[in-house]
Design a protein around this motif. Sequence first.
Motif, PDB file in Angstrom:
ATOM      1  N   LEU A 187       0.835  -1.202   0.000  1.00  0.00           N
ATOM      2  CA  LEU A 187       0.000   0.000   0.000  1.00  0.00           C
ATOM      3  C   LEU A 187       0.877   1.262   0.000  1.00  0.00           C
ATOM      4  O   LEU A 187       0.569   2.230  -0.705  1.00  0.00           O
ATOM      5  N   LEU A 188       1.968   1.246   0.767  1.00  0.00           N
ATOM      6  CA  LEU A 188       2.863   2.400   0.793  1.00  0.00           C
ATOM      7  C   LEU A 188       3.484   2.624  -0.581  1.00  0.00           C
ATOM      8  O   LEU A 188       3.619   3.768  -1.034  1.00  0.00           O
ATOM      9  N   ASN A 189       3.858   1.531  -1.252  1.00  0.00           N
ATOM     10  CA  ASN A 189       4.407   1.651  -2.609  1.00  0.00           C
ATOM     11  C   ASN A 189       3.395   2.281  -3.555  1.00  0.00           C
ATOM     12  O   ASN A 189       3.740   3.141  -4.372  1.00  0.00           O
ATOM     13  N   GLY A 190       2.140   1.845  -3.457  1.00  0.00           N
ATOM     14  CA  GLY A 190       1.097   2.382  -4.329  1.00  0.00           C
ATOM     15  C   GLY A 190       0.864   3.859  -4.091  1.00  0.00           C
ATOM     16  O   GLY A 190       0.716   4.644  -5.043  1.00  0.00           O
ATOM     17  N   LEU A 191       0.847   4.273  -2.823  1.00  0.00           N
ATOM     18  CA  LEU A 191       0.633   5.687  -2.497  1.00  0.00           C
ATOM     19  C   LEU A 191       1.812   6.532  -2.972  1.00  0.00           C
ATOM     20  O   LEU A 191       1.626   7.608  -3.549  1.00  0.00           O
ATOM     21  N   LEU A 192       3.038   6.042  -2.759  1.00  0.00           N
ATOM     22  CA  LEU A 192       4.222   6.779  -3.209  1.00  0.00           C
ATOM     23  C   LEU A 192       4.243   6.885  -4.730  1.00  0.00           C
ATOM     24  O   LEU A 192       4.606   7.941  -5.287  1.00  0.00           O
ATOM     25  N   ARG A 193       3.852   5.815  -5.408  1.00  0.00           N
ATOM     26  CA  ARG A 193       3.809   5.832  -6.878  1.00  0.00           C
ATOM     27  C   ARG A 193       2.840   6.890  -7.386  1.00  0.00           C
ATOM     28  O   ARG A 193       3.147   7.653  -8.311  1.00  0.00           O
ATOM     29  N   GLU A 194       1.660   6.986  -6.748  1.00  0.00           N
ATOM     30  CA  GLU A 194       0.664   7.964  -7.183  1.00  0.00           C
ATOM     31  C   GLU A 194       1.164   9.386  -6.972  1.00  0.00           C
ATOM     32  O   GLU A 194       0.984  10.255  -7.837  1.00  0.00           O
ATOM     33  N   ILE A 195       1.780   9.636  -5.824  1.00  0.00           N
ATOM     34  CA  ILE A 195       2.246  10.995  -5.523  1.00  0.00           C
ATOM     35  C   ILE A 195       3.374  11.400  -6.469  1.00  0.00           C
ATOM     36  O   ILE A 195       3.363  12.507  -7.036  1.00  0.00           O
ATOM     37  N   ILE A 196       4.354  10.501  -6.679  1.00  0.00           N
ATOM     38  CA  ILE A 196       5.474  10.829  -7.562  1.00  0.00           C
ATOM     39  C   ILE A 196       5.011  10.988  -9.003  1.00  0.00           C
ATOM     40  O   ILE A 196       5.439  11.903  -9.722  1.00  0.00           O
ATOM     41  N   SER A 197       4.099  10.119  -9.445  1.00  0.00           N
ATOM     42  CA  SER A 197       3.603  10.192 -10.819  1.00  0.00           C
ATOM     43  C   SER A 197       2.810  11.477 -11.052  1.00  0.00           C
ATOM     44  O   SER A 197       2.813  12.026 -12.160  1.00  0.00           O
ATOM     45  N   PHE A 198       2.155  11.980 -10.006  1.00  0.00           N
ATOM     46  CA  PHE A 198       1.370  13.209 -10.132  1.00  0.00           C
ATOM     47  C   PHE A 198       2.276  14.439 -10.103  1.00  0.00           C
ATOM     48  O   PHE A 198       2.083  15.382 -10.868  1.00  0.00           O
ATOM     49  N   ARG A 199       3.289  14.422  -9.235  1.00  0.00           N
ATOM     50  CA  ARG A 199       4.117  15.619  -9.037  1.00  0.00           C
ATOM     51  C   ARG A 199       5.343  15.669  -9.944  1.00  0.00           C
ATOM     52  O   ARG A 199       5.824  16.747 -10.288  1.00  0.00           O
ATOM     53  N   HIS A 200       5.893  14.522 -10.309  1.00  0.00           N
ATOM     54  CA  HIS A 200       7.203  14.497 -10.967  1.00  0.00           C
ATOM     55  C   HIS A 200       7.171  13.729 -12.286  1.00  0.00           C
ATOM     56  O   HIS A 200       6.970  14.299 -13.339  1.00  0.00           O
ATOM     57  N   TYR A 201       7.382  12.407 -12.206  1.00  0.00           N
ATOM     58  CA  TYR A 201       7.484  11.558 -13.397  1.00  0.00           C
ATOM     59  C   TYR A 201       6.474  10.417 -13.297  1.00  0.00           C
ATOM     60  O   TYR A 201       6.122   9.986 -12.199  1.00  0.00           O
ATOM     61  N   ASP A 202       6.040   9.919 -14.459  1.00  0.00           N
ATOM     62  CA  ASP A 202       5.131   8.775 -14.485  1.00  0.00           C
ATOM     63  C   ASP A 202       5.924   7.505 -14.166  1.00  0.00           C
ATOM     64  O   ASP A 202       6.762   7.071 -14.954  1.00  0.00           O
ATOM     65  N   MET A 203       5.664   6.922 -13.001  1.00  0.00           N
ATOM     66  CA  MET A 203       6.361   5.702 -12.588  1.00  0.00           C
ATOM     67  C   MET A 203       5.388   4.557 -12.381  1.00  0.00           C
ATOM     68  O   MET A 203       5.627   3.665 -11.583  1.00  0.00           O
ATOM     69  N   SER A 204       4.295   4.594 -13.101  1.00  0.00           N
ATOM     70  CA  SER A 204       3.268   3.565 -12.933  1.00  0.00           C
ATOM     71  C   SER A 204       3.752   2.188 -13.382  1.00  0.00           C
ATOM     72  O   SER A 204       3.163   1.177 -13.012  1.00  0.00           O
ATOM     73  N   GLU A 205       4.831   2.121 -14.190  1.00  0.00           N
ATOM     74  CA  GLU A 205       5.332   0.839 -14.681  1.00  0.00           C
ATOM     75  C   GLU A 205       6.703   0.504 -14.090  1.00  0.00           C
ATOM     76  O   GLU A 205       7.454  -0.292 -14.663  1.00  0.00           O
ATOM     77  N   ASP A 206       7.033   1.106 -12.958  1.00  0.00           N
ATOM     78  CA  ASP A 206       8.347   0.877 -12.349  1.00  0.00           C
ATOM     79  C   ASP A 206       8.205   0.468 -10.886  1.00  0.00           C
ATOM     80  O   ASP A 206       8.619   1.209  -9.989  1.00  0.00           O
ATOM     81  N   PRO A 207       7.647  -0.721 -10.610  1.00  0.00           N
ATOM     82  CA  PRO A 207       7.435  -1.124  -9.211  1.00  0.00           C
ATOM     83  C   PRO A 207       8.739  -1.312  -8.428  1.00  0.00           C
ATOM     84  O   PRO A 207       8.797  -1.015  -7.237  1.00  0.00           O
ATOM     85  N   ILE A 208       9.790  -1.799  -9.088  1.00  0.00           N
ATOM     86  CA  ILE A 208      11.063  -2.004  -8.392  1.00  0.00           C
ATOM     87  C   ILE A 208      11.685  -0.670  -8.010  1.00  0.00           C
ATOM     88  O   ILE A 208      12.205  -0.497  -6.901  1.00  0.00           O
ATOM     89  N   LEU A 209      11.621   0.299  -8.912  1.00  0.00           N
ATOM     90  CA  LEU A 209      12.164   1.627  -8.633  1.00  0.00           C
ATOM     91  C   LEU A 209      11.417   2.290  -7.480  1.00  0.00           C
ATOM     92  O   LEU A 209      12.036   2.879  -6.579  1.00  0.00           O
TER      93      LEU A 209
END
Length: 416
Positions: A187-209
């Motif tokens: 869940l923490l990974n999912g929340l961090l992914r959403e915040i970073i993808s919204f503010r910075h870069y699209d990381m929806s396909e980079d779960p390891i990163l």
Amino acid sequence: MTNLQTLVIDNGSYNIKAGFNKGDESTPIKITNAITKTKDGLIHIGNEYQTHTNNYSGIQFRRPFEQGNLTSWETEKPIWDYTLDNVSENGKLVDPSDIHLLLTEQPFQLPQLSTNTDQIVFEEYGFSKYYRCIPPSLVPFSVDFANVNTDFCLIIDSGFQSTWIIPMIYQQIHWQGVRKLPVGGKLLNGLLREIISFRHYDMSEDPILINTIKESTCFMSQDFIKDLNNKKDLMCEFVLPDFKTTTTGFVKNETNSQNLPSDTQILKLYDERFTVPETFFHPEILFDNNGNTASNPIVNSAPFKNLPDLIVESIMSCPEITRPLLSANICLSGGSTNIGNFKSRLSNELRKELPTNWKVRVFDKQQDYKQEELSWYGGINLSEDENLLSDISISKKDYFEHGANWCQKQFGFKNV
């Protein structure tokens, strides 16, 4: 039967920790509990993807777990085969008929799913003996006995899927006090992914990163409002992978920033670092970051229980005489408790909630074991007492004599 090898498998939803009891030399191997598919269409089992690809972008994970329950043995069995191949020594094949298996599963696993596991263990693999339990029940066997009273121990097990609060009284689970917080690494990974993808870069396909960024930059705030007001002072620069000099990325510091290429992409993180882990203490953050729920008055007024609330509730549901003893022996286990300042923040929050004359002690580092390996080492230490392990285990003969429900009757949680 005394010459059986003991194999301990902590079957986590993120990593499998597995290994034989070799006395003081016992160490687990870690296998990614997933089948992965890379961008070029190749399928990998377990850790194979780590050596067969240099580009982790676009990798897809298929895990055999849903909501923490082991639901897909079609996915899990190839991973177990891979694990048994890797846990063997000198290329010698593992013979399950000579092995005493100690296996973990999540609390309150659905009986039918547990029965499926028992059938695989005895009918597919043919292990000689078998003991199944939940991971936190093994933690008292791996703690520092000089500091922790293992007769009265409260285990906070925070893993990939969720966080469990398990009171242990005389090495027995007090099922009435078991509580679950559906917040974990996933869940923490999912929340961090959403915040970073919204503010910075699209990381929806980079779960390891995303997981690497979380593990290397996130921490638990000691004063959330204060840190939020001073978020610029807490800025952290993360060097994104270019797949030439680095495939995973790293935190920029004075040592490694000297020879960076001019075209290096750098991700600047501010309040993301402590807002994401704050979900343990303010679960409503999840809904604030979701457009469908942020403006919903019903959701906004709902009383969500956080981690300290559930811990207090768990302690208070135990016999009165044991409550101060449990609050003085709280042990952290699971990979998600490695987040910076987790122990100190939890201690401070619990002192506000529990009676002032109670001692609150939270333990994280135990005998140099990693947090995510505590249960595995607990299983190894339990197996040192061969008579005890034999008494609580079931043999293949017992299984076929009494039927598939016999394991659930012996190992299943007691109705509360």
